[in-house]
Design an enzyme around this catalytic site. Structure first.
Site, mmCIF file in Angstrom:
data_model
loop_
_atom_site.group_PDB
_atom_site.id
_atom_site.type_symbol
_atom_site.label_atom_id
_atom_site.label_comp_id
_atom_site.label_asym_id
_atom_site.label_seq_id
_atom_site.Cartn_x
_atom_site.Cartn_y
_atom_site.Cartn_z
ATOM 1 C CE LYS A 4 108.797 -34.758 -11.292
ATOM 2 N NZ LYS A 4 109.210 -35.468 -12.492
HETATM 3 C C1 R5P Z 1 106.919 -39.304 -11.317
HETATM 4 O O1 R5P Z 1 106.326 -40.151 -10.746
HETATM 5 C C2 R5P Z 1 107.907 -39.688 -12.298
HETATM 6 O O2 R5P Z 1 109.094 -39.029 -12.055
HETATM 7 C C3 R5P Z 1 107.365 -39.556 -13.680
HETATM 8 O O3 R5P Z 1 107.707 -40.644 -14.439
HETATM 9 C C4 R5P Z 1 107.661 -38.295 -14.402
HETATM 10 O O4 R5P Z 1 108.743 -37.597 -13.954
HETATM 11 C C5 R5P Z 1 106.443 -37.447 -14.407
HETATM 12 O O5 R5P Z 1 106.522 -36.423 -15.336
HETATM 13 P P1 R5P Z 1 105.203 -35.695 -15.831
HETATM 14 O O6 R5P Z 1 104.177 -35.860 -14.743
HETATM 15 O O7 R5P Z 1 105.579 -34.295 -16.039
HETATM 16 O O8 R5P Z 1 104.771 -36.368 -17.093
#
Ligand code: R5P
Length: 293
Positions: A203
């Site tokens: 990711k």
């Molecule tokens: C990344 O550091 C973590 O996985 C987060 O808690 C999360 O997945 C981030 O998702 P978003 O940036 O789309 O809110």
């Protein structure tokens, strides 16, 4: 006792039809074992080869983030539209109905809160518990260039070892520290390191320049991270570009659950990811769904 009365001797072995050997649909995943591929197919849609993952794991280091104050109320209604849900085991057990998600991607690293050095993470889930929860994958944060870079890489490699032993894929999540440059050179480095060290998918953040070199140089599927909340059209445009430039889908959190209309937004994201529709068309769909009485 088995009944032999109706046994029929006429059999058709289809001698002229070669046995079907279908190649697995995901990049870099053809040599994985059946269980591993089966779990990946609970995350990535076999028809489109893409995924819309909903990330709600933020609480593991930042507590009750806006939009995630009540997962039972705010998130459960979105689950029919998510291919997979990324979250902690605590939230899974306490707030998610077992019949709801297709694939669960379990947050498997943690330790420091936002009050401390975030890269100082350790493995936070035992593989036995991940199996008990029927996890489709384990997610681990990797802090390339961070203070605890080596430790976070070690978390990844240990999880890859247990994941390979039990058939559970590992998602390497490239974390970006406050002082790190977000450019293609950095993300090529981070994604490639994750893949080289065994992550089954990665990711990472979208960047406007040369994102396609990040996806091209990573031998396993890359899913785009959402990042901070953007206006809906911008978020849909970013997801569209990422997929057009080689991402195997998205793993979005705040851009969905902090939207004015989360259910409409996740459905619009699905259109962009699985049907390749243009961002402005997806935005129209978002608005229509949002305004539906
Ligand atoms: C990344 O550091 C973590 O996985 C987060 O808690 C999360 O997945 C981030 O998702 P978003 O940036 O789309 O809110």
């Amino acid at each position: 006792m088995a009944d032999r009365d109706d046994m029929n001797d006429a059999k058709n072995f289809h001698l002229n039809v070669p046995a079907k050997t279908e190649p697995f649909f995901l990049k870099g995943s053809h040599a994985l074992d059946w269980g591993m591929q089966n779990r990946l197919a609970r995350i990535f849609h076999p028809q489109s080869g893409k995924t819309v993952m909903l990330a709600i794991d933020h609480g593991y280091f930042q507590g009750p983030t806006t939009g995630l104050e009540r997962v039972d109320i705010n998130i459960v209604p979105l689950l029919p539209f998510a291919d997979a849900l990324m979250l902690t085991r605590g939230m899974l057990r306490s707030s998610i109905p077992p019949s709801a998600p297709r694939g669960t991607v379990l947050r498997a690293s943690g330790g420091p809160s936002i009050l401390k050095e975030l890269s100082n993470e350790q493995i936070a889930v035992d593989v036995e518990d991940a199996i008990r929860l029927n996890a489709a994958a384990l997610a681990v944060q990797v802090f390339i260039g961070g203070e605890f870079e080596t430790q976070s890489i070690h978390n990844l490699t240990r999880l890859v070892d247990v994941g390979n032993r039990y058939g559970i894929p590992v998602l390497g999540v490239t974390a970006v520290g406050k002082n790190m440059t977000r450019d293609a050179r950095y993300f090529r480095l981070a994604c490639r390191i994750c893949a080289e060290l065994g992550a089954h998918f990665v990711k990472t953040y979208y960047i406007a320049e040369d994102f396609e070199t990040v996806t091209a140089s990573c031998p396993v599927p890359v899913v785009m991270a959402g990042g901070k909340k953007l206006p809906e059209l911008e978020a849909l445009t970013m997801a569209h570009k990422a997929v057009q430039e080689g991402a195997a889908g998205v793993d979005m959190g705040r851009n969905i659950f902090q939207s004015d209309a989360p259910e409409a937004m996740i459905q619009a994201v699905r259109k962009v990811v699985h049907e390749n529709i243009k961002p402005d068309e997806a935005f129209e769909i978002y608005q229509e769904l949002k305004n539906k009485p």
